[in-house]
Design an enzyme around this catalytic site. Sequence first.
Site, PDB file in Angstrom:
ATOM      1  CG  HIS A   7       1.001  -3.786   5.309  1.00 50.29           C
ATOM      2  ND1 HIS A   7      -0.183  -3.297   4.248  1.00 50.29           N
ATOM      3  CD2 HIS A   7       1.361  -4.803   4.857  1.00 50.29           C
ATOM      4  CE1 HIS A   7      -0.022  -4.383   3.156  1.00 50.29           C
ATOM      5  NE2 HIS A   7       0.663  -5.133   3.587  1.00 50.29           N
ATOM      6  CG  HIS A  56      -2.026  -1.091   1.091  1.00 52.17           C
ATOM      7  ND1 HIS A  56      -2.315  -1.931   2.115  1.00 52.17           N
ATOM      8  CD2 HIS A  56      -2.496  -1.565   0.157  1.00 52.17           C
ATOM      9  CE1 HIS A  56      -3.077  -2.683   1.927  1.00 52.17           C
ATOM     10  NE2 HIS A  56      -3.378  -2.606   0.551  1.00 52.17           N
ATOM     11  CD  GLU A 114      -0.631   0.581   4.535  1.00 51.33           C
ATOM     12  OE1 GLU A 114      -1.787   0.681   4.335  1.00 51.33           O
ATOM     13  OE2 GLU A 114      -0.033  -0.391   4.375  1.00 51.33           O
ATOM     14  CD  GLU A 136      -1.873  -3.379   8.989  1.00 50.64           C
ATOM     15  OE1 GLU A 136      -1.614  -2.329   9.002  1.00 50.64           O
ATOM     16  OE2 GLU A 136      -2.567  -3.842   8.045  1.00 50.64           O
TER      17      GLU A 136
HETATM   18 ZN   LIG Z   1      -1.661  -1.762   4.321  1.00 50.41          ZN
END
Ligand SMILES: [Zn+2]
Length: 365
Positions: free
Chosen positions: A180, A69, A72, A244
């Site tokens: 991420h 992504h 990020e 994350e």
């Molecule tokens: Zn992500």
Amino acid sequence: MLSALPTALPQVLGDADFLAFTLKHPHFYPATSFVLQNGTKCDIWDTGVICFTPVSYGNNDIVLSSGVHGNETAPIEICAELVKDILLQKLQLSERVLFLFGNPPAMNAGVREIKDNMNRFFSGAHQIDAAVLAEAPSEQQAEAAGLSFEKLRCARLEQYVSRFYQAVPEGRNRALYDLHTAIRGSKFEKFAVYPYLHGKPWSEQQLTLWASCGVNTFLLMQTPATTFSYYGAQQHNAHAFTLELGKARPFGQNDHSRFADVALLLRNLISGVQISSKTFAEQDFHLFEVYRAINKKTEAFELCFAADIENFTQFAPGTVLARDEGIEYVVEQPGEALIFPNAKVAIGQRAMLMVKPISVAGRTA
Ligand SMILES: [Zn+2]
């Protein structure tokens, strides 16, 4: 700075800034190889894709992925720093490592994706067959064929990961850590998605490894997915996670003190520094499983809570969570918490997950 560069570092890499190089060539870069003075072989396989092979290496083949992504940025900056230190020979690798910057055009644009969310198109969901890929379609050809950059990139990343793992004999330890940051804050700042293992036990060594740098909340998936981490686990039998690590912020605006423990763990992992982690004990962890996924069915879909709600927020049973045309979603069970709410997804896609606590007693190894 330039005088410190080994002579073998190619001109294109300027001051060893592989991130800047990647952002300058966001769509594609032809394969390029060189060897550092310390003997580490460096293979650029494409833009944002660099494979390092030190002269002698241990039993771990490690893929570090960031920027799947594009907005990020903290994990991208962490990996860029590691790559720079390897290129400048400040960091001596003890393992083979493949670094991937997932979506350079989106990174340039400061957005999550240009057209397609890459984490929806792995494990072949991109539907690009090997023959098409072998012809290496240009971006223009790809676009004419209705292929987004992201789908093409997913197919290419799968090839690079396969090439990386298959270049050495079978039976080594494989890892794929897809790094991420999240759109929103979280009750547990750092957490990991542990992809579905089809009944295989969860790895205590991996759980405690990540807990050693503050990632002790895990979402244990119970179904296949189109994410990069599921692809790594299922296709290559790698220890794979979607990690994350905090909240997404633009390049240059991350507070790296909040990522220092993770950055140090990655550095230690690839350079052979002993990592001390505790013996596995379930009470040291927050473990969740998906209770249900709520998909957006119509344009009328709306979330019924504050826009800045944190991941893992719990609600009392009966609370209305979301509305769609003719449907109201309410909390069904005590302990249900929400994660990844996003009303802006395409029709038919997941708008949020509801999770609940789970015990893994007897199912780890
Ligand atoms: Zn992500």
